[in-house]
Design a protein around this motif. Structure first.
Motif, short mmCIF file in Angstrom:
data_model
loop_
_atom_site.label_atom_id
_atom_site.label_comp_id
_atom_site.label_asym_id
_atom_site.label_seq_id
_atom_site.Cartn_x
_atom_site.Cartn_y
_atom_site.Cartn_z
N ALA A 1 0.84 -1.20 0.00
CA ALA A 1 0.00 0.00 0.00
C ALA A 1 0.88 1.26 0.00
O ALA A 1 0.67 2.17 -0.80
N PHE A 2 1.90 1.26 0.88
CA PHE A 2 2.79 2.43 0.94
C PHE A 2 3.56 2.60 -0.37
O PHE A 2 3.63 3.69 -0.92
N VAL A 3 4.15 1.49 -0.83
CA VAL A 3 4.93 1.56 -2.07
C VAL A 3 4.08 2.14 -3.19
O VAL A 3 4.50 3.05 -3.92
N SER A 4 2.86 1.65 -3.31
CA SER A 4 1.99 2.05 -4.41
C SER A 4 1.66 3.54 -4.35
O SER A 4 1.78 4.27 -5.34
N VAL A 5 1.29 4.00 -3.16
CA VAL A 5 0.90 5.41 -2.99
C VAL A 5 2.10 6.32 -3.25
O VAL A 5 1.99 7.33 -3.96
N ILE A 6 3.25 5.96 -2.70
CA ILE A 6 4.44 6.80 -2.88
C ILE A 6 4.85 6.82 -4.35
O ILE A 6 5.13 7.89 -4.91
N CYS A 7 4.86 5.64 -4.99
CA CYS A 7 5.24 5.60 -6.41
C CYS A 7 4.28 6.42 -7.25
O CYS A 7 4.70 7.11 -8.18
N PHE A 8 2.99 6.35 -6.93
CA PHE A 8 2.04 7.12 -7.72
C PHE A 8 2.34 8.61 -7.60
O PHE A 8 2.38 9.32 -8.59
N PHE A 9 2.59 9.04 -6.37
CA PHE A 9 2.81 10.46 -6.16
C PHE A 9 4.07 10.94 -6.89
O PHE A 9 4.04 11.93 -7.62
N ILE A 10 5.16 10.20 -6.72
CA ILE A 10 6.39 10.58 -7.42
C ILE A 10 6.16 10.59 -8.93
O ILE A 10 6.59 11.49 -9.64
N GLY A 11 5.42 9.56 -9.41
CA GLY A 11 5.13 9.46 -10.84
C GLY A 11 4.39 10.67 -11.35
O GLY A 11 4.71 11.21 -12.42
N VAL A 12 3.40 11.13 -10.60
CA VAL A 12 2.62 12.29 -11.04
C VAL A 12 3.50 13.54 -11.08
O VAL A 12 3.44 14.32 -12.03
N VAL A 13 4.34 13.71 -10.06
CA VAL A 13 5.22 14.89 -10.04
C VAL A 13 6.16 14.85 -11.24
O VAL A 13 6.31 15.85 -11.96
N ILE A 14 6.75 13.68 -11.50
CA ILE A 14 7.64 13.56 -12.66
C ILE A 14 6.88 13.88 -13.93
O ILE A 14 7.36 14.62 -14.80
N SER A 15 5.67 13.36 -14.03
CA SER A 15 4.87 13.58 -15.22
C SER A 15 4.57 15.07 -15.40
O SER A 15 4.55 15.59 -16.52
N TYR A 16 4.39 15.79 -14.29
CA TYR A 16 4.12 17.23 -14.36
C TYR A 16 5.38 17.98 -14.79
O TYR A 16 5.35 18.83 -15.69
N VAL A 17 6.50 17.64 -14.18
CA VAL A 17 7.73 18.38 -14.44
C VAL A 17 8.24 18.13 -15.86
O VAL A 17 8.63 19.07 -16.56
N TYR A 18 8.24 16.87 -16.29
CA TYR A 18 8.82 16.56 -17.60
C TYR A 18 7.79 16.40 -18.69
O TYR A 18 8.12 15.97 -19.79
N ALA A 19 6.51 16.67 -18.37
CA ALA A 19 5.43 16.55 -19.36
C ALA A 19 5.39 15.17 -19.99
O ALA A 19 5.16 15.03 -21.19
N THR A 20 5.64 14.15 -19.18
CA THR A 20 5.54 12.76 -19.68
C THR A 20 4.15 12.24 -19.35
O THR A 20 3.50 12.74 -18.43
N PRO A 21 3.66 11.20 -20.07
CA PRO A 21 2.33 10.64 -19.76
C PRO A 21 2.29 10.10 -18.32
O PRO A 21 3.24 9.45 -17.87
N THR A 22 1.20 10.37 -17.62
CA THR A 22 1.12 10.03 -16.20
C THR A 22 1.26 8.53 -15.95
O THR A 22 2.08 8.10 -15.13
N GLY A 23 0.45 7.74 -16.66
CA GLY A 23 0.46 6.28 -16.43
C GLY A 23 1.85 5.71 -16.58
O GLY A 23 2.36 5.00 -15.69
N ALA A 24 2.49 6.05 -17.69
CA ALA A 24 3.81 5.49 -17.97
C ALA A 24 4.82 5.95 -16.91
O ALA A 24 5.66 5.17 -16.46
N SER A 25 4.71 7.22 -16.48
CA SER A 25 5.65 7.71 -15.47
C SER A 25 5.50 6.94 -14.17
O SER A 25 6.49 6.57 -13.53
N VAL A 26 4.25 6.68 -13.77
CA VAL A 26 4.01 5.93 -12.53
C VAL A 26 4.61 4.53 -12.64
O VAL A 26 5.24 4.03 -11.70
N VAL A 27 4.42 3.90 -13.81
CA VAL A 27 4.95 2.55 -13.99
C VAL A 27 6.48 2.57 -13.89
O VAL A 27 7.08 1.70 -13.26
N ILE A 28 7.11 3.58 -14.50
CA ILE A 28 8.57 3.67 -14.45
C ILE A 28 9.04 3.77 -12.99
O ILE A 28 9.98 3.09 -12.57
N VAL A 29 8.37 4.60 -12.20
CA VAL A 29 8.74 4.73 -10.78
C VAL A 29 8.58 3.38 -10.08
O VAL A 29 9.41 2.98 -9.27
N ASN A 30 7.51 2.66 -10.43
CA ASN A 30 7.29 1.34 -9.85
C ASN A 30 8.40 0.36 -10.21
O ASN A 30 8.79 -0.48 -9.39
#
Lengths: 275, 234
Positions: A227-256
């Motif tokens: 649960a923790f891993v998933s929530v943290i990865c999602f959050f980091i993924g969204v921030v990365i997606s915002y900063v680098y304008a990458t697709p959200t889903g793919a960014s979250v998966v990369i963090v995972n």
């Protein structure tokens, strides 16, 4: 860093997306532990393809996507469960059959109506813009239901995951609890699908579970950790997606993926030290 | 009578796997079901557990035994071998059937678990990870789970498959001790030597019932002489 987050969350649509996304990643991670251990990992994937088909149909009919998708995907989940239990077509083949069929139906429906455009790309790979206000309210309510049911049935879910035959023999209604697992999975997949993309949503169920299994030894710690891993990865993924304008889903998966590799390396190191 | 079959037959999708079953297990008995691979032993187990309905005949239970009160030690599945769970979590899940719809375990459930961990001498494994235990330890954990589910009848399906000879001998001694304590035992096994050593009764299957009776009678019967003599050993 703080400035960046403040800037991000000054956009209402991002706040909505992050709230729903966090809830969905939490639900997906909890259910994922059971799905992975029951060898149902592909179920999420199959259901998300069914979800793609239903999105296409909903768009063609001008209907609200969630209200069309949820009943059909839940029905597909029960069907997959029944097929994998009783039929001569084995579970993995049944899932491949259903998921490719719905993908094909979805694509044909789209090309007959709106034509292949960026919408299709968004369905497949997700879009952070997908959430409207009414969607958000429904999503939060459903995610709360999924979480509540999971906590309520946690012990039963453990029993049917570890040993279905034993549970059945000692009078546990395993059929019912399998259906509850399938039902909760279907809801979670539909909720997360448009943000994460139907090709990527199943990663939310599989990655956190596998990641925490590298290190954790108990079912409870595996569940909490994923649960923790998933929530943290999602959050980091969204921030990365915002900063680098990458697709959200793919960014979250990369963090995972990175989290998985980190946990795996940790486990190897611990193993070395013990030896 | 704890459990009995009357002219029962069991099978899969129209094919009969085993038929002509007539036997009775009384309280305190130790019945060993023997037979070659494919003789219908595992199908019979499913029938006794009510996971499978008899194609004909019937399965009766007595002495107030409810179908859900059979402690079951199944063959391990591949999925369990790498399951992340502590021994305590696994044993506690044995109480689930008795919980009914109630979602959480009570203090009593937990004390029953501790009692049985002590009984089987595996308290020290309580917080260990199930997948990191040895084969013999895993079997003891599963045995504890079966015992917390019920104390009336224990059904074991090839419990010593994959165990080394010492662990096998230890395990049989443990079962014999529980049986002397009054627990009724039904065990399915290839291991005819241990079967005749420990069991009070033998049921020999080969698609149908070849023999049912006491171990002493079995050793004097034609079937018993052939099987124990090694003619059918596998």
């Amino acid at each position: 860093m703080i400035d960046l987050l403040l800037e991000m969350f000054s956009y209402m649509f991002l706040v909505r997306a992050v709230v729903v996304g966090l809830l969905v990643s939490l639900c997906a991670a909890l259910l994922g532990v059971s799905l992975v251990l029951k060898r149902y990992s592909m179920m999420g994937d199959g259901l998300s393809h069914v979800g793609f088909g239903t999105l296409a149909i909903a768009t063609a009919m001008n209907a609200a996507p969630l209200t069309v998708s949820i009943p059909i995907v839940v029905a597909a989940a029960f069907l997959l469960l029944r097929i994998s239990e009783n039929s001569k077509i084995k579970g993995d083949a049944a899932i491949a059959l259903i998921s490719t069929s719905s993908l094909a139906i979805g694509v044909v429906v789209i090309s007959l109506t709106t034509g292949m455009n960026t919408d299709v790309c968004n369905y497949l790979f997700g879009s952070i813009l997908a959430m409207s206000k009414s969607d958000v309210n429904l999503s939060i309510a459903l995610a709360a239901v999924v979480l509540a049911l999971f906590l309520l049935f946690y012990n039963k879910i453990f029993a049917v995951t570890f040993d279905e035959n034993f549970a059945k023999a000692t009078g546990v209604k395993t059929g019912l609890y399998n259906m509850i697992i399938a039902f909760l999975t279907a809801i979670t997949i539909v909720l997360g699908m448009r943000m994460m993309g139907s090709l990527l949503i199943s990663s939310l169920t599989i990655f956190p579970a596998l990641t925490s299994m590298r290190v954790c030894k108990k079912f409870k710690t595996v569940t909490v950790c994923s649960a923790f891993v998933s929530v943290i990865c999602f959050f980091i993924g969204v921030v990365i997606s915002y900063v680098y304008a990458t697709p959200t889903g793919a960014s979250v998966v990369i963090v995972n993926i990175v989290a998985f590799l980190l946990f795996w390396a940790t486990n190897l190191t611990i193993g070395r030290i013990k030896k | 009578m704890v459990i009995a079959c009357q002219n029962a037959a069991f099978g899969y999708e129209g094919n009969t796997a085993v038929s002509g079953l007539n036997f009775t297990v009384n309280s305190g008995d130790y019945l060993c079901v023997v037979g070659e691979n494919g003789s219908g032993k595992s199908t019979l187990i499913k029938g006794l557990l009510r996971l499978k309905r008899p194609q004909s005949g019937s399965v009766l239970t007595g002495d107030g035994l409810l179908p859900a009160e059979i402690g079951y030690l199944p063959q391990q599945t591949a999925a369990q071998k790498d399951f992340p769970a502590s021994a305590h979590e696994v044993v506690l899940s044995g109480r689930m059937g008795a919980r009914g719809i109630a979602p959480f375990y009570s203090r009593r459930d937990k004390s029953v678990v501790d009692e049985n961990l002590r009984l089987l001498g595996i308290e020290s494994l309580r917080n260990r990870c199930y997948r990191e235990l040895s084969g013999g330890q895993q079997q003891r954990v599963l045995l504890a789970r079966a015992l917390v589910a019920t104390k009336k009848l224990l059904l074991l399906d090839e419990p010593t498959a994959g165990l080394d000879p010492t662990a096998t001998a230890d395990f049989y001694e443990l079962i014999a001790k529980l049986n002397r304590g009054g627990l009724t035992v039904i065990i399915v096994s290839h291991d005819i030597t241990s079967a005749v050593k420990y069991a009070s009764h033998i049921l020999h299957l080969r698609k149908k019932q070849l023999f049912f009776g006491t171990t002493a009678d079995y050793l004097n019967s034609e079937t018993g002489k052939l099987f124990v003599g090694g003619a059918y050993s596998d």
